[in-house]
Scaffold this motif. Structure first.
Motif, PDB file in Angstrom:
ATOM      1  N   LEU A 152      -5.487   5.701  -1.465  1.00  0.00           N
ATOM      2  CA  LEU A 152      -4.297   4.697  -1.071  1.00  0.00           C
ATOM      3  C   LEU A 152      -3.673   5.210   0.296  1.00  0.00           C
ATOM      4  O   LEU A 152      -3.244   4.539   1.257  1.00  0.00           O
ATOM      5  N   ALA A 153      -3.415   6.475   0.541  1.00  0.00           N
ATOM      6  CA  ALA A 153      -2.828   7.087   1.534  1.00  0.00           C
ATOM      7  C   ALA A 153      -3.628   6.842   2.939  1.00  0.00           C
ATOM      8  O   ALA A 153      -3.194   6.371   3.684  1.00  0.00           O
ATOM      9  N   ALA A 154      -4.841   6.968   2.577  1.00  0.00           N
ATOM     10  CA  ALA A 154      -5.809   6.744   3.930  1.00  0.00           C
ATOM     11  C   ALA A 154      -5.622   5.128   4.046  1.00  0.00           C
ATOM     12  O   ALA A 154      -5.650   4.689   5.181  1.00  0.00           O
ATOM     13  N   LEU A 155      -5.679   4.223   3.255  1.00  0.00           N
ATOM     14  CA  LEU A 155      -5.413   3.045   3.459  1.00  0.00           C
ATOM     15  C   LEU A 155      -4.209   2.398   3.982  1.00  0.00           C
ATOM     16  O   LEU A 155      -4.079   1.693   4.855  1.00  0.00           O
ATOM     17  N   THR A 156      -3.123   3.089   3.666  1.00  0.00           N
ATOM     18  CA  THR A 156      -1.871   2.744   4.117  1.00  0.00           C
ATOM     19  C   THR A 156      -1.842   3.221   5.472  1.00  0.00           C
ATOM     20  O   THR A 156      -1.416   2.538   6.400  1.00  0.00           O
ATOM     21  N   LEU A 183       0.882  -0.850   0.023  1.00  0.00           N
ATOM     22  CA  LEU A 183      -0.001   0.058  -0.068  1.00  0.00           C
ATOM     23  C   LEU A 183       0.788   1.488  -0.028  1.00  0.00           C
ATOM     24  O   LEU A 183       0.520   2.169  -0.610  1.00  0.00           O
ATOM     25  N   LEU A 184       1.818   1.199   0.822  1.00  0.00           N
ATOM     26  CA  LEU A 184       2.937   2.409   0.782  1.00  0.00           C
ATOM     27  C   LEU A 184       3.503   2.680  -0.566  1.00  0.00           C
ATOM     28  O   LEU A 184       3.438   3.622  -1.341  1.00  0.00           O
ATOM     29  N   THR A 185       3.770   1.348  -1.202  1.00  0.00           N
ATOM     30  CA  THR A 185       4.413   1.766  -2.733  1.00  0.00           C
ATOM     31  C   THR A 185       3.306   2.245  -3.741  1.00  0.00           C
ATOM     32  O   THR A 185       3.671   3.025  -4.424  1.00  0.00           O
ATOM     33  N   ALA A 186       2.183   1.630  -3.500  1.00  0.00           N
ATOM     34  CA  ALA A 186       1.108   2.192  -4.366  1.00  0.00           C
ATOM     35  C   ALA A 186       1.059   3.737  -4.420  1.00  0.00           C
ATOM     36  O   ALA A 186       0.725   4.594  -5.042  1.00  0.00           O
TER      37      ALA A 186
END
Length: 292
Positions: free
Chosen positions: A183-187, A31-34
């Motif tokens: 994605l930032a929120a999911l990370t 997730l961080l990579t994405a």
């Protein structure tokens, strides 16, 4: 034909994603990579395009960003973390057939026998490569790759359905920013930050992935979606697993069986069939109507 060639650059660049993530990036942080891949690329294109969404494009950008960017990237890197690079790439070979079916329902595009046959050939080619791959296949990794293909297939068709007067570059920027925020929120919610500091190699990998593999590649990709029949960019996407397999063989020493080689041949045949048909169709209608 030039639009086809330019659009093909995007999946060729995407084919380098798998070796980049496995060789240069911090492992076990999909997730961080994405997020690092999408959000900086979106901000860069937003600065270049100098235009914010207006009206319905606020929610449309969110939907497209969730499908084409957030969902696709998250599933992609989960698959890349759990599968050999070539296998993770070729599972996405179901996407062209999904796009063709969805476009026939949502865009009223004709679903010809040629396209269906090419799509089936692509799926068979993918199956030959995946089912005969050396080593065990991780079920979660395969499922993530398939879900990524479904997410982007729906996003591609909706992007074509919602085509507007906005330039493809700014629409790409909106999607990348929206998807990057998701994605930032999911990370933040589900994935801890890396324990080790970033190395120069990591920074180089993330920079390449964001600027070249995302900002440049997606700008070219959505330009192609706006200019070409939906099935054409979808089948061009099959170039990505071929590139990934080639890089896997050269760099990571991943080997192909005879069946996998046949699968690659089927993938090439399916791409050639659809692209050749689109070129011939465009040539026949050129004197009577403008090209898309």
């Amino acid at each position: 034909m030039s639009a086809v060639a330019v659009t093909a650059v995007a999946p060729i660049l995407w084919g380098t994603t798998y070796i980049t993530s496995s060789a240069l990036l911090i492992a076990d942080h999909p997730l961080l990579t994405a997020t690092v891949r999408a959000l900086p690329a979106g901000i860069l294109l937003l600065v270049i395009g100098q235009r914010l969404p207006a009206g319905s494009w606020w929610w449309k950008s969110t939907v497209l960003g969730a499908l084409n960017i957030a969902g696709f990237f998250a599933f992609l890197f989960v698959a890349a973390d759990r599968l050999p690079g070539g296998v993770a790439a070729v599972v996405g070979g179901v996407q062209p057939l999904l796009v063709a079916v969805l476009a026939s329902r949502l865009l009223a595009e004709t679903l010809t026998r040629r396209v269906v046959a090419a799509g089936v050939a692509g799926v068979i080619g993918v199956a030959l490569i995946v089912l005969r791959a050396a080593g065990g296949l991780d079920g979660i990794g395969v499922a993530a790759a398939l879900l990524g293909a479904v997410s982007m297939a729906l996003g591609v068709v909706l992007a074509k359905a919602w085509a507007s007067e906005h330039p493809p570059l700014v629409v790409t920027a909106w999607q990348l920013v929206a998807g990057g925020i998701v994605l930032a929120a999911l990370t933040a919610a589900f994935e801890p930050l890396p324990a080790q500091p970033l190395t120069v190699t990591n920074l180089a990998g993330y920079t390449y992935l964001s600027l070249i593999g995302t900002a440049l590649a997606y700008a070219l990709w959505f330009r192609g979606i706006a200019a070409l029949p939906t099935r054409v960019p979808a089948f061009l996407g099959l170039l990505s697993p071929v590139v990934a397999l080639a890089i896997g063989g050269l760099v990571a020493h991943e080997t192909l069986t005879l069946a996998q080689t046949g699968g690659v041949a089927l993938v090439f045949a399916s791409v050639a069939t659809v692209i050749g048909g689109a070129v011939r169709h465009g040539a026949r209608r050129e004197p009577h109507e403008p090209s898309p």
